[in-house]
Write a protein that holds these residues in place. Structure first.
Motif, short mmCIF file in Angstrom:
data_model
loop_
_atom_site.label_atom_id
_atom_site.label_comp_id
_atom_site.label_asym_id
_atom_site.label_seq_id
_atom_site.Cartn_x
_atom_site.Cartn_y
_atom_site.Cartn_z
N THR A 1 0.87 -1.26 0.14
CA THR A 1 -0.11 -0.10 -0.09
C THR A 1 0.74 1.12 0.11
N GLY A 2 2.04 1.09 0.82
CA GLY A 2 2.71 2.35 0.68
C GLY A 2 3.47 2.59 -0.55
N VAL A 3 3.57 1.54 -1.32
CA VAL A 3 4.17 1.66 -2.70
C VAL A 3 3.25 2.18 -3.83
N VAL A 4 1.74 1.69 -3.49
CA VAL A 4 0.75 2.03 -4.52
C VAL A 4 0.55 3.73 -4.09
N PHE A 5 0.69 4.08 -2.98
CA PHE A 5 0.38 5.50 -2.62
C PHE A 5 1.34 6.43 -3.31
N GLU A 6 2.56 6.06 -3.84
CA GLU A 6 3.34 6.86 -4.59
C GLU A 6 3.12 6.98 -6.05
N LEU A 7 1.75 6.87 -6.46
CA LEU A 7 1.28 7.04 -7.86
C LEU A 7 1.42 8.49 -8.30
N PRO A 8 1.05 9.29 -7.35
CA PRO A 8 1.19 10.91 -8.04
C PRO A 8 2.55 11.09 -8.27
N ILE A 9 3.49 10.75 -7.48
CA ILE A 9 4.87 10.80 -7.74
C ILE A 9 5.27 10.39 -9.31
N LEU A 10 4.58 8.96 -9.64
CA LEU A 10 5.00 8.46 -10.76
C LEU A 10 4.49 9.07 -11.77
N ILE A 11 3.24 9.71 -11.91
CA ILE A 11 2.49 10.42 -12.89
C ILE A 11 3.22 11.63 -12.93
N PHE A 12 3.94 12.37 -11.91
CA PHE A 12 4.69 13.54 -11.90
C PHE A 12 5.69 13.07 -12.89
N ILE A 13 6.54 12.22 -12.67
CA ILE A 13 7.71 12.07 -13.57
C ILE A 13 7.17 11.59 -15.14
N LEU A 14 6.41 10.70 -15.25
CA LEU A 14 5.72 10.36 -16.42
C LEU A 14 5.27 11.62 -17.17
N SER A 15 4.55 12.47 -16.60
CA SER A 15 4.26 13.75 -17.29
C SER A 15 5.40 14.62 -17.71
N LYS A 16 6.23 14.54 -16.76
CA LYS A 16 7.33 15.40 -17.19
C LYS A 16 8.19 14.90 -18.31
N ILE A 17 8.23 13.63 -18.45
CA ILE A 17 8.83 13.18 -19.56
C ILE A 17 8.05 13.20 -20.85
N GLY A 18 6.83 13.27 -20.73
CA GLY A 18 5.91 13.30 -21.85
C GLY A 18 5.12 12.21 -22.02
N ILE A 19 5.40 11.26 -21.36
CA ILE A 19 4.64 9.83 -21.67
C ILE A 19 3.15 10.01 -21.24
N MET A 20 2.72 10.49 -19.98
CA MET A 20 1.50 10.68 -19.58
C MET A 20 0.90 11.95 -19.77
N THR A 21 -0.38 12.08 -20.32
CA THR A 21 -0.97 13.30 -20.15
C THR A 21 -2.30 13.32 -19.29
N PRO A 22 -2.90 14.39 -19.10
CA PRO A 22 -4.11 14.57 -18.19
C PRO A 22 -5.41 14.11 -19.28
#
Length: 290
Positions: free
Chosen positions: A206-227
């Protein structure tokens, strides 16, 4: 003819020099990374040693907490059941299973493994700090400013996930699985390794799953993820979150599953906001360049 040969020789020397410089830079980075990892390991060893020294408290109050009927979660469930006149099944007053050890060195191994788990949890913020120190020199000033709260937010989300997994998911799963019986002639004798593995997996997972916003931030910075993609995939993410909640808490009632899935829905919506903010900043930067 000799001038061409001399020019080729000079170009060859320059190319080898550039390759050597790049190779040295690569090994220099490896050396820096090695020392960051060494310091992180030392911190984890220190916290593991402290956990080993205070193991009585860790075992009695932390590890065995979800097995005790006086655990905070069970007391809150009883108060909620009394207040809202819910079924008596929501008030946990007894957890019917015995914990046994089946190996000669089982209890010693238990103390080592659980102390190491405690060391990893306690040393996780410092590990994030060392990771940040390693990647920080390679960032621009704007990237450093936008990611300056990386250690704080990642640590906060990890601790929040740990607490949610320990106080909500772990006790609900343990009580259901411990009280589930196929036949009355079968008695639940749970090995200590199985019990520790269940508590650690549910809590750390659960602690790892709660890191989802951090992962999305990194992927968005790279350009892989978009809103835009995340909003379009909201219905699929809803199904996935409900499936994850059903797997994590194998209880038959819908209330427990919704209780577990609610924070995951919030995390997904927060991740969309983070991705939108990153995209907005990127578009603003491009407009300023034009």
């Amino acid at each position: 003819m000799s001038n061409n040969r001399g020019k080729k020789l000079l170009d060859s020397i320059k190319e080898k020099g550039q390759n050597l410089e790049a190779e040295m830079s690569f090994f220099d980075h490896l050396e820096v990374l090695r020392w960051h990892l060494i310091r992180s390991c030392i911190a984890i060893v220190v916290f593991t040693s402290l956990a080993f020294g205070y193991y009585d408290f860790i075992f009695d109050k932390v590890i065995m907490g979800p097995k005790s009927p006086g655990f905070w979660t069970y007391r809150m469930m009883c108060q909620i059941a009394d207040r809202f006149h819910l079924s008596a099944d929501y008030c946990i007053k007894e957890i019917k299973f015995n914990i046994i050890n089946t190996e000669m060195a089982g209890q010693f191994t238990l103390q080592l493994n659980s102390s190491l788990l405690a060391g990893v949890v306690l040393g996780f913020p410092y590990l994030l700090y060392e990771i940040w120190r390693f990647i920080k020199p390679g960032l621009t000033d704007k990237e450093r400013t936008s990611a300056s709260g990386f250690v704080f937010y990642a640590t906060f989300l990890f601790i929040l996930g740990i607490l949610f997994g320990y106080y909500i998911i772990a006790p609900l799963s343990i009580t259901f699985l411990a009280n589930y019986t196929v036949s009355n002639i079968i008695q639940n004798q749970i090995t200590i390794d199985s019990y520790l593995s269940s508590v650690a997996t549910l809590t750390l997972g659960t602690g790892v799953v709660f890191e989802l916003p951090i992962l999305i931030f990194i992927l968005s910075k790279i350009g892989i993820m978009t809103p835009r993609f995340m909003r379009a995939s909201r219905r699929y993410s809803t199904v996935i979150i409900l499936i994850i909640a059903a797997v994590i808490t194998p209880t038959p009632d819908i209330l427990t599953m919704l209780t577990v899935s609610f924070p995951l829905f919030i995390l997904y919506e927060v991740s969309i906001m983070i991705s939108a903010r990153v995209e907005k900043r990127r578009e603003k930067a491009l407009m300023s360049r034009d």
